[in-house]
Design an enzyme around this catalytic site. Sequence first.
Site, PDB file in Angstrom:
ATOM      1  N   HIS A   1      -2.146 -46.200  -2.410  1.00 42.39           N
ATOM      2  CA  HIS A   1      -2.669 -45.083  -3.197  1.00 42.39           C
ATOM      3  C   HIS A   1      -3.260 -45.609  -4.506  1.00 42.39           C
ATOM      4  CE1 HIS A   1       0.375 -43.431  -0.504  1.00 42.39           C
ATOM      5  NE2 HIS A   1      -0.229 -42.265  -0.598  1.00 42.39           N
TER       6      HIS A   1
ATOM      7  N   HIS B   1       4.192 -43.079  -5.182  1.00 37.96           N
ATOM      8  CA  HIS B   1       3.073 -43.595  -4.387  1.00 37.96           C
ATOM      9  C   HIS B   1       2.174 -44.527  -5.209  1.00 37.96           C
ATOM     10  CE1 HIS B   1       1.826 -39.693  -6.127  1.00 37.96           C
ATOM     11  NE2 HIS B   1       0.655 -40.274  -6.288  1.00 37.96           N
TER      12      HIS B   1
ATOM     13  N   PRO C   1       9.780 -39.089  -2.795  1.00 37.11           N
ATOM     14  CA  PRO C   1       9.831 -37.627  -2.652  1.00 37.11           C
ATOM     15  C   PRO C   1       9.531 -36.998  -4.016  1.00 37.11           C
ATOM     16  CG  PRO C   1      11.766 -38.673  -1.680  1.00 37.11           C
ATOM     17  CD  PRO C   1      11.067 -39.723  -2.481  1.00 37.11           C
TER      18      PRO C   1
ATOM     19  N   ASP D   1       0.681 -34.548 -10.901  1.00 36.51           N
ATOM     20  CA  ASP D   1       0.620 -33.119 -10.587  1.00 36.51           C
ATOM     21  C   ASP D   1       1.577 -32.742  -9.468  1.00 36.51           C
ATOM     22  OD1 ASP D   1      -1.887 -32.196 -12.197  1.00 36.51           O
ATOM     23  OD2 ASP D   1      -2.557 -33.995 -11.157  1.00 36.51           O
ATOM     24  N   GLY D   2       1.680 -33.604  -8.453  1.00 33.51           N
ATOM     25  CA  GLY D   2       2.535 -33.297  -7.305  1.00 33.51           C
ATOM     26  C   GLY D   2       3.987 -33.156  -7.700  1.00 33.51           C
TER      27      GLY D   2
ATOM     28  N   ASN E   1      -4.574 -35.868 -13.760  1.00 35.50           N
ATOM     29  CA  ASN E   1      -5.869 -36.372 -13.279  1.00 35.50           C
ATOM     30  C   ASN E   1      -6.637 -35.349 -12.448  1.00 35.50           C
ATOM     31  OD1 ASN E   1      -4.720 -36.452 -10.684  1.00 35.50           O
ATOM     32  ND2 ASN E   1      -4.240 -38.638 -10.798  1.00 35.50           N
TER      33      ASN E   1
ATOM     34  N   HIS F   1      -7.425 -40.846  -3.757  1.00 38.07           N
ATOM     35  CA  HIS F   1      -5.976 -40.660  -3.944  1.00 38.07           C
ATOM     36  C   HIS F   1      -5.170 -41.627  -3.081  1.00 38.07           C
ATOM     37  CE1 HIS F   1      -2.059 -38.586  -4.326  1.00 38.07           C
ATOM     38  NE2 HIS F   1      -1.943 -38.866  -3.038  1.00 38.07           N
TER      39      HIS F   1
ATOM     40  N   GLU G   1      21.198 -26.411  -7.621  1.00 37.12           N
ATOM     41  CA  GLU G   1      21.868 -27.364  -6.735  1.00 37.12           C
ATOM     42  C   GLU G   1      21.078 -28.654  -6.543  1.00 37.12           C
ATOM     43  OE1 GLU G   1      23.465 -23.308  -5.512  1.00 37.12           O
ATOM     44  OE2 GLU G   1      21.478 -24.147  -5.929  1.00 37.12           O
TER      45      GLU G   1
ATOM     46  N   HIS H   1      34.255 -23.730   0.815  1.00 33.17           N
ATOM     47  CA  HIS H   1      33.860 -22.620   1.695  1.00 33.17           C
ATOM     48  C   HIS H   1      33.236 -23.197   2.961  1.00 33.17           C
ATOM     49  CE1 HIS H   1      34.602 -20.721  -2.088  1.00 33.17           C
ATOM     50  NE2 HIS H   1      34.322 -19.504  -1.638  1.00 33.17           N
TER      51      HIS H   1
END
Length: 661
Positions: A32, A72, A121, A160-161, A190, A265, A412, A462
């Site tokens: 990338h 990336h 991620p 941005d992601g 960007n 990208h 969480e 639980h």
Amino acid sequence: MKAKEQKALDNLAVAAIRSLAIDEINKANSGHPGMALDAAPIVYTLFKNHIVSDPKNPDWINRDRFVLSAGHASSLLYAMLHLTGYGLTMDDLKSFRQMGSKTPGHPEYGWTKGVDATAGPLGQGITQAVGMAIAEASVSAQYENGKSLLNHYTYCLCGDGCLEEGVSQEAISLAGHMRLNKLILIYDENGSTLDGPTSNSLSENMKLRFMASEWNVLEVKDGNDLAAIDKAIAKAKKSVLFPTLIIVHTVIGYGSKKQGTSKVHGAPLGAEDGAYAKKVYGYEYPEFTVPSEVYSLFEETFAKRGEEARQAHLEALEAYKASNPEAYKNFMAAANGDLAAYIPERGTYQEGYSESTRNDSGKYLVKLHASCPFVFGGSADVAASVMTNIPTDPKFSYENRGGRDVNWGIREFAMAGAQNGILLHGGLKTYVGCFLIFSDYMKSAIRMSCLEKVPAIYLFSHDSIAVGEDGPTHEPIEQLAMLRSIPGIDVIRPADARETEAAWEHALLRKDGPTAIILSRQKLPLLSASSVENASKGAYLASKAAKKAQYTILATGSEVSLAIQVQAILLEKEVDVEVVSMPSWEVFEAQDEKYKKEILHLAKNKRISLEMLSTFGWGKYADINIGLDEFGASAPAKDVIAHFGFDAKTVAEKILKAVEK
């Protein structure tokens, strides 16, 4: 050095970084380049002027942390680690994204020196950086004159992601609320994502978003303006109250013919466009070539600054050791993750004792807070249900940095990700808790715990349809199977108080990965054969057969005592069974073959699994599987349990029917 000469050297160094990124990606024919090229001036400025770290001692605890959340762009990070002396060779850069190389597609903690967190991620890097900033604030506050032990910044670079992923807002909100003023997030704005311009999916005012979450916001209008980037970082470091976002406006794939578009990208520039970009940069050196003055630049700035800072810190540690020997001992034990000396005393239980394992866990946790001064954790707004409240603790907050009981709020995913960051940082032993059903929200961060091999502790209460009235939305079915399916996590579902202690001891002493402790809401009787030693083997004989076992029932948690009731009914029907409590598959599999054969001495077609959750996975141990492969129902717990046939009489009937076939 004169200003003109310095500017020329700065430009040469940035061009070298960009060119290395191009070469890495072109050689691999994969990667990338977009962000790697446009963010090079940001990372250059950070490493040259600000980050304090010693490449010769990359695990030094008082170093500044740098997290590349947009993993990336790893080619950019690897280029920097090569230039700054972390031991990445030019051959390593040439092996980018190849099998076994030190330069994998996304940065991996523990694999490449200088990588402070695994990233990829999107959004999780931000969350882990928040955890690191929490650790810095907490640890330095827990000791007298703690700033001499720990005092650093946490930097994170995102795109941005990362900010579109929902977990980022959980983390941003948490950091603002906690006033993590030594956290600096740099946003490479960007204007592009993989599928096209960010305008396709993003129109919010990012500045107002962060201000609403109680952050300082600074802006750099030209991502190639080194002086402006430097000024913004210097200003962010002076914040005394809020974390800081620096928005840097850049051009994706700067220098490429395709700059400013999504086409740059995630695809190599190729030889022609790569050469074109290098011409734009004025870089006339062959592939994978860096002039000596660039290496010298980082030796005189980054490496020298880090070595001097580390030496000063070592001297401060020695002085602290002499004046505060007990605190120093605790600090070093915490830094090394050595818990053996801090394990609470085991409880003594009278015959007839019956309690929910969540309550047993809660009692243990109170003792742990008393015995271990660096244990740290809490729940996602369910402390009163998961039993993580520590009555004597003032709670960790901006006002009480020394508090070790945390209100994570209903976050969480961020809670789990921040725990990873805290453990990557070091200096604290952590746990986080919520209902088992909501492990779904946390799954990606739990997986990250396993990838990073951090000793995270997850408390999930639980644990079955015994949740009752809250119904199928809150009653876990497949979650336990999901956790067991993740490589590297030890999942333990204790059947009573002693097994719960064993689970905690295992989790506290483990150093090479996370542990999930699965806890009941309902009371469970003390098993006559249970012990910490037995449970620590992952499985043991909980109830012997009357004479000679014809079948073995394998059960976990609340179903172990149920299985013992079933055993008595079956004996009346002249079916002699033994009951094995199997709190942890993973711990059991780690035992020697002799012990495993002793426990599973009957053939697989003579074994029966009993668990009030999904039967998925039990086929490896037993041919007859009694569980629940459908969603639950809303009613009082006893009625739900009866409805799905988990009373002793019905289970016995199911077993008789199965063995008669």
